[in-house]
Design a protein around this motif. Structure first.
Motif, PDB file in Angstrom:
ATOM      1  N   MET A  75       3.270   9.414   6.343  1.00 32.93           N
ATOM      2  CA  MET A  75       3.205  10.484   5.503  1.00 32.93           C
ATOM      3  C   MET A  75       2.092  11.763   6.225  1.00 32.93           C
ATOM      4  N   ARG A  76       2.997  12.921   6.170  1.00 36.16           N
ATOM      5  CA  ARG A  76       2.039  14.307   7.383  1.00 36.16           C
ATOM      6  C   ARG A  76       1.087  14.689   6.746  1.00 36.16           C
ATOM      7  N   GLN A  77       0.323  14.627   7.240  1.00 39.29           N
ATOM      8  CA  GLN A  77      -0.408  14.881   5.869  1.00 39.29           C
ATOM      9  C   GLN A  77      -1.088  16.553   5.041  1.00 39.29           C
ATOM     10  N   ARG A  78      -0.598  16.709   4.308  1.00 41.96           N
ATOM     11  CA  ARG A  78      -0.506  17.796   2.960  1.00 41.96           C
ATOM     12  C   ARG A  78      -1.166  17.667   1.894  1.00 41.96           C
ATOM     13  N   ILE A  79      -1.664  18.395   1.680  1.00 36.06           N
ATOM     14  CA  ILE A  79      -2.936  19.211   0.784  1.00 36.06           C
ATOM     15  C   ILE A  79      -2.416  19.991  -0.544  1.00 36.06           C
ATOM     16  N   LEU A  80      -2.279  19.176  -1.525  1.00 37.40           N
ATOM     17  CA  LEU A  80      -2.614  19.779  -2.369  1.00 37.40           C
ATOM     18  C   LEU A  80      -3.752  20.279  -3.709  1.00 37.40           C
ATOM     19  N   LEU A  81      -4.012  22.226  -3.784  1.00 37.48           N
ATOM     20  CA  LEU A  81      -4.928  22.582  -4.355  1.00 37.48           C
ATOM     21  C   LEU A  81      -5.428  22.738  -5.490  1.00 37.48           C
ATOM     22  N   THR A  82      -6.589  22.334  -6.249  1.00 37.47           N
ATOM     23  CA  THR A  82      -6.180  22.208  -7.551  1.00 37.47           C
ATOM     24  C   THR A  82      -7.154  22.465  -8.458  1.00 37.47           C
ATOM     25  N   GLY A  83      -7.768  23.165  -9.655  1.00 36.57           N
ATOM     26  CA  GLY A  83      -8.692  22.925 -10.114  1.00 36.57           C
ATOM     27  C   GLY A  83      -8.392  23.800 -11.752  1.00 36.57           C
ATOM     28  N   TRP A  84      -9.167  24.600 -12.586  1.00 36.15           N
ATOM     29  CA  TRP A  84      -8.705  24.856 -13.602  1.00 36.15           C
ATOM     30  C   TRP A  84      -7.835  25.603 -13.700  1.00 36.15           C
ATOM     31  N   PHE A  85      -8.309  26.046 -12.635  1.00 34.53           N
ATOM     32  CA  PHE A  85      -6.875  27.345 -13.036  1.00 34.53           C
ATOM     33  C   PHE A  85      -5.063  26.581 -12.504  1.00 34.53           C
ATOM     34  N   SER A  86      -5.230  25.482 -12.842  1.00 36.24           N
ATOM     35  CA  SER A  86      -3.558  24.963 -12.634  1.00 36.24           C
ATOM     36  C   SER A  86      -3.337  24.021 -13.856  1.00 36.24           C
ATOM     37  N   PHE A  87      -4.634  23.801 -15.041  1.00 31.67           N
ATOM     38  CA  PHE A  87      -4.126  23.266 -15.710  1.00 31.67           C
ATOM     39  C   PHE A  87      -3.786  24.378 -17.026  1.00 31.67           C
ATOM     40  N   ARG A  88      -1.925  23.797 -17.835  1.00 33.03           N
ATOM     41  CA  ARG A  88      -1.683  24.585 -18.897  1.00 33.03           C
ATOM     42  C   ARG A  88      -2.844  25.484 -20.095  1.00 33.03           C
ATOM     43  N   ASP A  89      -3.173  24.925 -20.079  1.00 32.83           N
ATOM     44  CA  ASP A  89      -4.645  24.678 -20.886  1.00 32.83           C
ATOM     45  C   ASP A  89      -5.941  25.215 -20.739  1.00 32.83           C
ATOM     46  N   GLY A  90      -6.140  25.427 -19.354  1.00 34.20           N
ATOM     47  CA  GLY A  90      -6.831  25.935 -18.866  1.00 34.20           C
ATOM     48  C   GLY A  90      -6.959  26.974 -18.405  1.00 34.20           C
ATOM     49  N   GLU A  91      -8.201  27.797 -17.563  1.00 29.53           N
ATOM     50  CA  GLU A  91      -8.474  29.049 -17.508  1.00 29.53           C
ATOM     51  C   GLU A  91      -8.162  29.155 -15.942  1.00 29.53           C
ATOM     52  N   ALA A  92      -8.510  30.404 -15.391  1.00 28.35           N
ATOM     53  CA  ALA A  92      -8.365  30.995 -14.250  1.00 28.35           C
ATOM     54  C   ALA A  92      -9.038  32.529 -14.587  1.00 28.35           C
ATOM     55  N   ASP A 149       3.427  24.191 -10.126  1.00 27.05           N
ATOM     56  CA  ASP A 149       2.712  23.798 -11.466  1.00 27.05           C
ATOM     57  C   ASP A 149       2.960  22.892 -11.525  1.00 27.05           C
ATOM     58  N   LEU A 150       1.679  22.560 -11.751  1.00 24.99           N
ATOM     59  CA  LEU A 150       1.752  20.705 -11.797  1.00 24.99           C
ATOM     60  C   LEU A 150       2.695  19.635 -13.194  1.00 24.99           C
ATOM     61  N   ASP A 151       2.829  20.153 -13.891  1.00 25.02           N
ATOM     62  CA  ASP A 151       4.309  19.855 -14.262  1.00 25.02           C
ATOM     63  C   ASP A 151       4.864  19.104 -13.489  1.00 25.02           C
ATOM     64  N   HIS A 152       5.565  20.096 -12.208  1.00 26.94           N
ATOM     65  CA  HIS A 152       6.247  20.502 -10.900  1.00 26.94           C
ATOM     66  C   HIS A 152       6.926  19.656  -9.879  1.00 26.94           C
ATOM     67  N   VAL A 153       5.357  19.951  -9.746  1.00 25.25           N
ATOM     68  CA  VAL A 153       4.228  18.979  -8.482  1.00 25.25           C
ATOM     69  C   VAL A 153       5.488  17.242  -8.240  1.00 25.25           C
ATOM     70  N   ARG A 154       5.441  17.170  -7.088  1.00 31.37           N
ATOM     71  CA  ARG A 154       5.808  15.598  -6.801  1.00 31.37           C
ATOM     72  C   ARG A 154       4.701  15.186  -6.079  1.00 31.37           C
ATOM     73  N   PRO A 155       3.879  13.946  -6.896  1.00 30.37           N
ATOM     74  CA  PRO A 155       2.276  13.566  -6.140  1.00 30.37           C
ATOM     75  C   PRO A 155       3.190  13.264  -4.893  1.00 30.37           C
ATOM     76  N   ARG A 156       4.329  12.285  -4.855  1.00 28.48           N
ATOM     77  CA  ARG A 156       4.420  11.616  -3.205  1.00 28.48           C
ATOM     78  C   ARG A 156       4.423  12.447  -2.372  1.00 28.48           C
ATOM     79  N   ALA A 157       4.697  14.312  -2.347  1.00 32.14           N
ATOM     80  CA  ALA A 157       4.929  14.785  -1.563  1.00 32.14           C
ATOM     81  C   ALA A 157       2.971  15.094  -0.363  1.00 32.14           C
ATOM     82  N   TYR A 158       2.099  14.985  -1.451  1.00 30.03           N
ATOM     83  CA  TYR A 158       0.868  15.030  -0.862  1.00 30.03           C
ATOM     84  C   TYR A 158       0.084  13.972  -0.039  1.00 30.03           C
TER      85      TYR A 158
END
Length: 298
Positions: free
Chosen positions: A1-18, A54-63
């Motif tokens: 798989m080619r390298q592709r990075i998913l950047l996440t943080g507390w800003f990524s969670f539905r009930d998190g905060e940015a 958003d995380l709910d619609h991310v395909r993990p295998r793409a990263y």
């Protein structure tokens, strides 16, 4: 798989905060990845950035890699990331480690901590985030009261319309209250304290007479709305001051707001506000205090 990075943080969670710090830390990481030509996506909370990835619609295998940016490493939301992205190389960067044995921490292949027990702290990522153009600082002075106007009151509707519109403006909004209080730290205790805030504003949006006067007294352009149907003291005061940027409650809509916003952001508006301030200082127009002396002498 080619390298592709998913950047996440507390800003990524539905009930998190940015937070501003988290997003600036993200910009610093993005800047480094772009400079190195690395492909990445950012997962945002749909509550904060609806319509973005958003995380709910991310395909993990793409990263190939998952990077968690900023904030404390703890909690079920982060451990869930480890399970869902178990095939990825997982790295935490610019984070706080509270408990080094927490599964939220141990689930990462690498933890590049800004602070951790027994480790020397490093600068937060936000400190070196790319500089962005400054946005105007806008003081917002609204009221939902003034029941003395009875059936002509449009205060609630005006405040709702103004705040909905302001959400879409690229500006630093600062909610202000002209009430003074010597015990409540949220409020100024003296007019001089409040005037010091007005002096640092680029623009004022208000439906209050004294929001208009204090803004002009500081030399800041004021976008005023008269919240009383048919016009009342806001309109009258704007006329007395020679200030044109007043919208009647009956004509409050996006087109009028955008028109006066553009004008208030212009050089002519700033020059006009400075002229009004100079007139206030010079006392070129008589006010009721001058008339009071005449009344007292009769």
């Amino acid at each position: 798989m080619r390298q592709r990075i998913l950047l996440t943080g507390w800003f990524s969670f539905r009930d998190g905060e940015a937070t501003a710090g988290d997003v600036l830390a993200l910009r610093r990481v993005e800047d480094v990845l772009r400079h190195d030509g690395l492909a990445y996506d950012v997962a945002w909370s749909p509550a904060f950035r609806p319509g973005d990835l958003d995380l709910d619609h991310v395909r993990p295998r793409a990263y190939s890699h998952l990077v968690f940016v900023c904030g404390p490493l703890h909690g079920k939301q982060i451990t869930a990331l480890h399970r869902r992205f178990r095939h990825c190389v997982r790295i935490a960067v610019g984070v706080s480690v509270i408990d080094a044995d927490d599964p939220a921490v141990t689930g990462f292949h690498q933890v590049l901590a800004r602070d951790a027990p027994g480790a020397e702290p490093v600068e937060d990522l936000a400190a070196r985030a790319p500089a962005m153009p400054a946005t105007p600082v806008v003081g917002v002075v609204l009221t939902r009261g003034q029941g003395e106007h009875g059936a002509h009151r449009r205060h609630g509707q005006v405040a709702d319309e103004l705040t909905r519109w302001l959400v879409g403006k690229d500006c630093a909004r600062l909610e202000l209250d002209t009430r003074l209080d010597t015990h409540d730290w949220h409020l100024s205790a003296t007019p001089d304290q409040l005037q010091s805030v007005f002096a640092r504003l680029d623009l004022v949006v208000t439906d209050r007479l004294h929001g208009l006067v204090l803004g002009l007294r500081a030399g800041a352009p004021v976008l005023a709305v008269d919240p009383v149907a048919g016009g009342a003291k806001v309109t009258a005061q704007a006329h007395a001051c020679g200030w044109p940027a007043v919208i009647p409650a009956e004509h409050l809509d996006e087109a009028h707001l955008e028109r006066w916003w553009r004008w208030c952001r212009s050089a002519p508006a700033h020059a006009a506000a400075l002229r009004v301030r100079a007139d206030f200082t010079a006392g070129t127009a008589p006010d009721n205090a001058d008339e009071l002396l005449t009344a007292l002498s009769t």
